[in-house]
Design a protein around this motif. Sequence first.
Motif, PDB file in Angstrom:
ATOM      1  N   ASN A 141       7.458   0.642  -4.140  1.00 22.78           N
ATOM      2  CA  ASN A 141       7.490   1.428  -2.909  1.00 22.78           C
ATOM      3  C   ASN A 141       6.890   0.601  -1.773  1.00 22.78           C
ATOM      4  OD1 ASN A 141       6.752   3.259  -0.784  1.00 22.78           O
ATOM      5  ND2 ASN A 141       6.991   4.949  -2.221  1.00 22.78           N
TER       6      ASN A 141
ATOM      7  N   ASP B 258      11.350   6.971   2.603  1.00 22.84           N
ATOM      8  CA  ASP B 258      10.244   6.573   1.736  1.00 22.84           C
ATOM      9  C   ASP B 258      10.670   6.768   0.286  1.00 22.84           C
ATOM     10  OD1 ASP B 258       7.866   5.895   0.618  1.00 22.84           O
ATOM     11  OD2 ASP B 258       6.714   7.575   1.422  1.00 22.84           O
TER      12      ASP B 258
ATOM     13  N   HIS C 221      10.663   5.362  -3.880  1.00 24.97           N
ATOM     14  CA  HIS C 221       9.816   4.651  -4.840  1.00 24.97           C
ATOM     15  C   HIS C 221      10.419   3.319  -5.279  1.00 24.97           C
ATOM     16  CE1 HIS C 221       6.898   7.794  -5.110  1.00 24.97           C
ATOM     17  NE2 HIS C 221       7.819   8.690  -5.417  1.00 24.97           N
TER      18      HIS C 221
END
Length: 357
Positions: free
Chosen positions: A168, A104, A106
């Motif tokens: 993101n 995960d 940005h």
Amino acid sequence: MGEILLHILVPIVIFGFIALFTLFAVYAERKVAGFVQDRLGPMETGKFGLLQTFADILKLLQKELINPAAADKILFAIAPVIIFVAVFIGYSVVPWAPDFLPADTHTGLFFIMAVVSIDALGILMAGWGSNNKYSLLGSIRAIAQMVSYEIPVGLSLIAAVMITQTLNLNEIAINQGVLSTESIHFLGFWDVSEIGGVFAWNIFQAPHLIVVYVIFFVATLAECNRAPFDIPEAESELIGGFHTEYGGIRFAFVFLAEYAMMFLVAMLGVVIFLGGWNTPFPNIGPVQLADWTTGLVWGIFWTLSKTLLIVGVQMWIRWTLPRFRADQLMNLCWKVMIPIAFACMAISGLWRILVMN
């Protein structure tokens, strides 16, 4: 120790998924081709020809690796690996369900655009390293096509990002359904934050995003070298294009990369424009369909369903439309798609300032 095992396990799972998808997609493509062209697909090897793709893989694995005498041995050997790895790494930032993704970050969207671009380097290495004029011409054509169509792809993604205000991919997906932390407006006027479903998808956040998705879809077909944009592999002119000299497992890696790229760009389009893992069913009064069909298992189901539907459309187009000429291909990109993509990007900016604020 557990984290190290996870870092080892995740790439293995992704590779296994790509391999299984390729097995399924090659079989499906033959069946789709048979249906569209009113003929039979594979029928003899296994029930309904289901084992035909496995037979093809076994054949490729058993083939001898042949290096052309005049080839650059190092470039020739590592080019298929680079082509595949460039696409393979792109899977590391794509969300499959709520907060369920390998990494995960940005800058996930930027990361995908950066690593997938390395694919062009591998294709050039394959063409040049083969020391074959057909391979070299095929690789130059492929790179010219990929570099050209990366522009409308990039512009269409920028147009979407100007609306979403984030790179993101996990956040982009979350903000297209009932789990969104921000208000969502269907076509800019109807608040659907509590309703969710298909109305909350990005493609309906602004009227021009439908056009943006069409540009993205067509440009990614060209990025994948898929028909009607498969000029680099035009067998009537260039034999097999940049992979003419490849056989065995090396050819399998090139083929694996093509199908992995098909799924990746389809999935990226789903995440950016078509709600990602969010359900298409809205909440209607007391019938909370969106709430009931949102979650980890549902998310994976919706992601796979939407992506495979787009892959099916890619196959349908391949066996329906004739191949473009090289000049038509470039005219479409530079004279049609790029100007429209620029216009859509400008509209996104105005829409964000005047309508969404």
